[in-house]
Design a protein around this motif. Structure first.
Motif, PDB file in Angstrom:
ATOM      1  N   MET A   1       2.527  -7.690   1.475  1.00  0.00           N
ATOM      2  CA  MET A   1       2.877  -6.743   0.433  1.00  0.00           C
ATOM      3  C   MET A   1       3.917  -5.761   0.950  1.00  0.00           C
ATOM      4  SD  MET A   1      -0.677  -5.808  -1.467  1.00  0.00           S
ATOM      5  CE  MET A   1      -0.040  -5.719  -3.118  1.00  0.00           C
ATOM      6  N   ASN A   2       4.629  -5.179   0.041  1.00  0.00           N
ATOM      7  CA  ASN A   2       5.660  -4.212   0.384  1.00  0.00           C
ATOM      8  C   ASN A   2       5.158  -2.821   0.019  1.00  0.00           C
ATOM      9  OD1 ASN A   2       8.046  -3.205   1.212  1.00  0.00           O
ATOM     10  ND2 ASN A   2       9.257  -3.980  -0.493  1.00  0.00           N
ATOM     11  N   TYR A   3       4.989  -1.967   1.008  1.00  0.00           N
ATOM     12  CA  TYR A   3       4.487  -0.625   0.776  1.00  0.00           C
ATOM     13  C   TYR A   3       5.586   0.396   0.971  1.00  0.00           C
ATOM     14  CZ  TYR A   3      -0.130  -2.664   0.815  1.00  0.00           C
ATOM     15  OH  TYR A   3      -1.222  -3.418   0.519  1.00  0.00           O
ATOM     16  N   ARG A   4       5.600   1.394   0.109  1.00  0.00           N
ATOM     17  CA  ARG A   4       6.561   2.486   0.221  1.00  0.00           C
ATOM     18  C   ARG A   4       5.971   3.547   1.128  1.00  0.00           C
ATOM     19  NH1 ARG A   4       7.207   7.055  -2.876  1.00  0.00           N
ATOM     20  NH2 ARG A   4       9.198   8.064  -2.525  1.00  0.00           N
ATOM     21  N   ILE A   5       6.701   3.858   2.175  1.00  0.00           N
ATOM     22  CA  ILE A   5       6.281   4.888   3.124  1.00  0.00           C
ATOM     23  C   ILE A   5       6.833   6.224   2.620  1.00  0.00           C
ATOM     24  CG2 ILE A   5       6.242   5.573   5.548  1.00  0.00           C
ATOM     25  CD1 ILE A   5       5.149   2.712   5.109  1.00  0.00           C
ATOM     26  N   ASP A   6       5.977   7.240   2.606  1.00  0.00           N
ATOM     27  CA  ASP A   6       6.331   8.523   2.014  1.00  0.00           C
ATOM     28  C   ASP A   6       6.069   9.660   3.002  1.00  0.00           C
ATOM     29  OD1 ASP A   6       7.175  10.264   0.028  1.00  0.00           O
ATOM     30  OD2 ASP A   6       5.331  10.122  -1.150  1.00  0.00           O
ATOM     31  N   TYR A   7       6.684  10.795   2.748  1.00  0.00           N
ATOM     32  CA  TYR A   7       6.442  12.004   3.528  1.00  0.00           C
ATOM     33  C   TYR A   7       5.114  12.631   3.110  1.00  0.00           C
ATOM     34  CZ  TYR A   7      11.241  11.853   5.209  1.00  0.00           C
ATOM     35  OH  TYR A   7      12.404  11.475   5.813  1.00  0.00           O
ATOM     36  N   VAL A   8       4.560  13.452   3.984  1.00  0.00           N
ATOM     37  CA  VAL A   8       3.328  14.185   3.719  1.00  0.00           C
ATOM     38  C   VAL A   8       3.659  15.667   3.718  1.00  0.00           C
ATOM     39  CG1 VAL A   8       1.011  14.720   4.552  1.00  0.00           C
ATOM     40  CG2 VAL A   8       1.934  12.402   4.842  1.00  0.00           C
ATOM     41  N   ARG A  60      -1.415   6.313  -8.135  1.00  0.00           N
ATOM     42  CA  ARG A  60      -1.733   7.679  -8.573  1.00  0.00           C
ATOM     43  C   ARG A  60      -1.254   8.719  -7.551  1.00  0.00           C
ATOM     44  NH1 ARG A  60      -6.010   4.568  -9.252  1.00  0.00           N
ATOM     45  NH2 ARG A  60      -7.292   5.576  -7.672  1.00  0.00           N
ATOM     46  N   ARG A  61      -0.485   8.263  -6.583  1.00  0.00           N
ATOM     47  CA  ARG A  61       0.089   9.113  -5.528  1.00  0.00           C
ATOM     48  C   ARG A  61      -0.946   9.642  -4.551  1.00  0.00           C
ATOM     49  NH1 ARG A  61       4.789   9.409  -4.275  1.00  0.00           N
ATOM     50  NH2 ARG A  61       4.812  11.590  -3.754  1.00  0.00           N
ATOM     51  N   GLU A  62      -2.127   9.033  -4.526  1.00  0.00           N
ATOM     52  CA  GLU A  62      -3.160   9.416  -3.567  1.00  0.00           C
ATOM     53  C   GLU A  62      -2.857   8.755  -2.233  1.00  0.00           C
ATOM     54  OE1 GLU A  62      -6.897   9.612  -6.681  1.00  0.00           O
ATOM     55  OE2 GLU A  62      -6.259   7.681  -5.884  1.00  0.00           O
ATOM     56  N   ILE A  63      -3.126   9.474  -1.153  1.00  0.00           N
ATOM     57  CA  ILE A  63      -2.857   8.954   0.183  1.00  0.00           C
ATOM     58  C   ILE A  63      -3.931   7.937   0.565  1.00  0.00           C
ATOM     59  CG2 ILE A  63      -2.682   9.567   2.629  1.00  0.00           C
ATOM     60  CD1 ILE A  63      -1.533  12.290   1.697  1.00  0.00           C
ATOM     61  N   LEU A  64      -3.480   6.728   0.921  1.00  0.00           N
ATOM     62  CA  LEU A  64      -4.374   5.649   1.336  1.00  0.00           C
ATOM     63  C   LEU A  64      -4.444   5.522   2.849  1.00  0.00           C
ATOM     64  CD1 LEU A  64      -3.153   2.831  -1.093  1.00  0.00           C
ATOM     65  CD2 LEU A  64      -5.025   4.459  -1.450  1.00  0.00           C
ATOM     66  N   ALA A  65      -3.362   5.897   3.514  1.00  0.00           N
ATOM     67  CA  ALA A  65      -3.253   5.733   4.965  1.00  0.00           C
ATOM     68  C   ALA A  65      -2.139   6.642   5.455  1.00  0.00           C
ATOM     69  CB  ALA A  65      -2.934   4.282   5.308  1.00  0.00           C
ATOM     70  N   PHE A  66      -2.185   6.947   6.756  1.00  0.00           N
ATOM     71  CA  PHE A  66      -1.118   7.778   7.322  1.00  0.00           C
ATOM     72  C   PHE A  66      -0.939   7.455   8.788  1.00  0.00           C
ATOM     73  CE2 PHE A  66      -4.892  10.193   8.331  1.00  0.00           C
ATOM     74  CZ  PHE A  66      -4.624  10.781   9.552  1.00  0.00           C
ATOM     75  N   GLY A  87      -2.656  -5.062   4.672  1.00  0.00           N
ATOM     76  CA  GLY A  87      -1.321  -5.039   5.263  1.00  0.00           C
ATOM     77  C   GLY A  87      -0.717  -3.654   5.401  1.00  0.00           C
ATOM     78  N   ILE A  88      -1.464  -2.622   5.032  1.00  0.00           N
ATOM     79  CA  ILE A  88      -0.934  -1.261   5.100  1.00  0.00           C
ATOM     80  C   ILE A  88      -0.716  -0.830   6.547  1.00  0.00           C
ATOM     81  CG2 ILE A  88      -1.445   1.169   4.610  1.00  0.00           C
ATOM     82  CD1 ILE A  88      -2.884   0.204   2.055  1.00  0.00           C
ATOM     83  N   GLY A  89      -1.677  -1.100   7.401  1.00  0.00           N
ATOM     84  CA  GLY A  89      -1.538  -0.726   8.807  1.00  0.00           C
ATOM     85  C   GLY A  89      -0.344  -1.405   9.449  1.00  0.00           C
ATOM     86  N   LYS A  90      -0.192  -2.685   9.194  1.00  0.00           N
ATOM     87  CA  LYS A  90       0.935  -3.443   9.743  1.00  0.00           C
ATOM     88  C   LYS A  90       2.258  -2.861   9.246  1.00  0.00           C
ATOM     89  CE  LYS A  90       2.653  -7.344  11.614  1.00  0.00           C
ATOM     90  NZ  LYS A  90       3.036  -7.328  12.993  1.00  0.00           N
ATOM     91  N   ALA A  91       2.308  -2.520   7.952  1.00  0.00           N
ATOM     92  CA  ALA A  91       3.526  -1.934   7.389  1.00  0.00           C
ATOM     93  C   ALA A  91       3.850  -0.596   8.052  1.00  0.00           C
ATOM     94  CB  ALA A  91       3.376  -1.755   5.878  1.00  0.00           C
ATOM     95  N   LEU A  92       2.827   0.217   8.295  1.00  0.00           N
ATOM     96  CA  LEU A  92       3.050   1.511   8.941  1.00  0.00           C
ATOM     97  C   LEU A  92       3.501   1.352  10.389  1.00  0.00           C
ATOM     98  CD1 LEU A  92       0.112   3.612   7.471  1.00  0.00           C
ATOM     99  CD2 LEU A  92       2.557   4.072   7.186  1.00  0.00           C
ATOM    100  N   VAL A  93       2.912   0.405  11.116  1.00  0.00           N
ATOM    101  CA  VAL A  93       3.325   0.177  12.509  1.00  0.00           C
ATOM    102  C   VAL A  93       4.764  -0.334  12.558  1.00  0.00           C
ATOM    103  CG1 VAL A  93       2.934  -1.238  14.573  1.00  0.00           C
ATOM    104  CG2 VAL A  93       1.008  -0.123  13.442  1.00  0.00           C
TER     105      VAL A  93
END
Length: 149
Positions: A1-8, A60-66, A87-93
């Protein structure tokens, strides 16, 4: 999957700590309750300001991972238990490697899922410490990104 990485934003730190706590409770079974309660205010009031933070959000713009990065080190990566295995962890790494040029990560040896995850992401053990950074008996594996030949 393709995840959009965002600022916090700093105003979102309490939500980040909620993700951290849920993740830790799901994966860090070796920690005692007192350890979790000890770290919670430190993360909220100190540690999050010491790293470059990025997150993945749901629709909903809720944080799932960081993740949190300092210099060339992945200092924190936490995924809400409801979002693991997607696949979120892999995308973040991969983001941290490509955007922040990270080359190392420290991981609790007793968190076997995380150790396996980082092996899968291309890291290898460089060294080991018997105690964590606070002198507690939680061994740390110091991992580095394998060099590509």
């Amino acid at each position: 999957m393709n995840y959009r990485i965002d600022y916090v934003k700093q105003s979102e730190y309490p939500k980040v700590v909620d993700v951290w706590e849920a993740s830790v409770r799901a994966t860090h079974h070796f920690l005692e309750e007192g350890d979790i309660e000890y770290f919670k205010p430190l993360i909220l009031n100190s540690y999050l300001d010491m790293v470059e933070l990025r997150c993945v959000r749901n629709e909903r713009r809720e944080i799932l991972a960081f993740l949190g990065v300092a210099e060339n080190s992945l200092e924190m990566l936490f995924i809400h238990p409801d979002s693991r295995g997607k696949g979120i962890g892999k995308a973040l790494v991969e983001y941290a490697i490509n955007e922040f040029k990270i080359t190392k990560v420290d991981v609790n040896e007793q968190n076997e899922q995380a150790v396996g995850f980082y092996f899968h992401c291309g890291f290898e053990v460089d060294s080991r410490s018997e105690l964590d950074s606070l002198g507690k008996p939680y061994p740390i594996l110091h991992m580095k990104l394998k060099t590509q030949s």
